[in-house]
Design a protein around this motif. Sequence first.
Motif, PDB file in Angstrom:
ATOM      1  N   TYR A   1       2.269   5.182  -2.595  1.00  0.00           N
ATOM      2  CA  TYR A   1       3.575   5.760  -2.930  1.00  0.00           C
ATOM      3  C   TYR A   1       4.689   4.716  -2.885  1.00  0.00           C
ATOM      4  CZ  TYR A   1       3.818   5.919   2.195  1.00  0.00           C
ATOM      5  OH  TYR A   1       3.794   5.596   3.543  1.00  0.00           O
ATOM      6  N   ARG A   2       4.427   3.563  -2.243  1.00  0.00           N
ATOM      7  CA  ARG A   2       5.437   2.508  -2.212  1.00  0.00           C
ATOM      8  C   ARG A   2       5.625   1.826  -3.568  1.00  0.00           C
ATOM      9  NH1 ARG A   2       4.124  -0.836   3.374  1.00  0.00           N
ATOM     10  NH2 ARG A   2       4.947   0.711   4.862  1.00  0.00           N
TER      11      ARG A   2
ATOM     12  N   ASN B   1       6.858  12.048  -3.326  1.00  0.00           N
ATOM     13  CA  ASN B   1       8.139  11.784  -2.671  1.00  0.00           C
ATOM     14  C   ASN B   1       8.165  12.300  -1.236  1.00  0.00           C
ATOM     15  OD1 ASN B   1       9.330  10.387  -4.768  1.00  0.00           O
ATOM     16  ND2 ASN B   1      10.249  12.195  -5.692  1.00  0.00           N
TER      17      ASN B   1
ATOM     18  N   ARG C   1       6.909   9.475   0.703  1.00  0.00           N
ATOM     19  CA  ARG C   1       7.935   8.436   0.802  1.00  0.00           C
ATOM     20  C   ARG C   1       8.986   8.804   1.850  1.00  0.00           C
ATOM     21  NH1 ARG C   1       8.603   7.698  -5.793  1.00  0.00           N
ATOM     22  NH2 ARG C   1       7.030   6.061  -6.029  1.00  0.00           N
TER      23      ARG C   1
ATOM     24  N   VAL D   1      10.075   2.219   0.872  1.00  0.00           N
ATOM     25  CA  VAL D   1       9.203   3.390   0.686  1.00  0.00           C
ATOM     26  C   VAL D   1       8.995   3.755  -0.788  1.00  0.00           C
ATOM     27  CG1 VAL D   1       9.847   4.312   2.936  1.00  0.00           C
ATOM     28  CG2 VAL D   1      11.101   5.069   0.884  1.00  0.00           C
TER      29      VAL D   1
END
Length: 342
Positions: free
Chosen positions: A244-245, A282, A285, A307
Amino acid sequence: MLFIPLPFVVAILLLILFVTVARRDDDAQPNVPFLALILVAAFQSTLLGLRWGYGVDGVGRILPVVAATVPPLVYGGVCGLVRKSDLSTLLRVGLHLLPAAGVVLLIALWGDAIDIGIALIFVGYAMAILLLMRSGADALRLTPFENAGSTYRAILFAASALLLSAAMDIFVFFDFAWTRGAHTPLLVTIANLAVLALLSIAVATASRRGRPAQTLGITPRLEIAEDRETIAAVQVLMETKRVYRDVDLNLDRLARKTGIPARRISAAINRATGKNVSQYVNDHRIAEACGLLTDTDKPVTEIMFDVGFLAKSNFNREFRRVTEMTPLEWRRKKAPSESLTA
């Protein structure tokens, strides 16, 4: 005093917008249909200024042909965000030139039906765009998750603007039939401004750029064996590799990393969490951001980049959706008591 018709002003603004987007410092491949759309709209605005501002009636036969190229360009730009086409570029261009060719035939054979023909083209492409987006934000397989929500809303707005333009063409048709075009200049001006709004949203779309997931209180409903396998594979990537980064992460890329079809991932996450894939990613994140805000003294902006967010507005919006507070409010509320008394 020099008179500058409003469409000329619109054309100048569109050219400035084109230069700004074309020179954007971005590693992503440009959305060519959207860029072409800006130039076509600038040309159309110039023709409108010549006709209604200076009475150059000769451009009236060119305007419908130019207008007929706008919906295909909007559709092509949306397709560039949704899926990769299996057709060759030449064939795709040829197919989307058919509406303009049809308008040329109408001009030659049945001039009174031009406005209705243009309206049908706009309505047809608007419906095609809405059909592409029928699965919601998860249809944007080639769009980074950070922007999926706003991109989805922008595309819906673009389809609505096409329908508005179609309505204006119908009004012009009846205005000529009933009043010999007495109100047409005003109607055309309004329609031109509507197209400018459409283009602004389209360019924004083309341009790149709750509580944390572990505390959401959602029990995944993994009643289907295939869903369990899918969610497990995605979770491994999220928790061990922290994919997710990746600011460019999208549904297509996630499907390649897991080896699972994009549609299957989307359906499994939706059934298990009641969210689309963009919200699911998200959430991860924001979960890491909450931990960094609590356990480190890193600036909020640095955490945002760490993130996987690029835009502060998106980060703040998603943070508030998940936690119901801003990042600074979270840090103040969760900060260790010793740091508060330091």
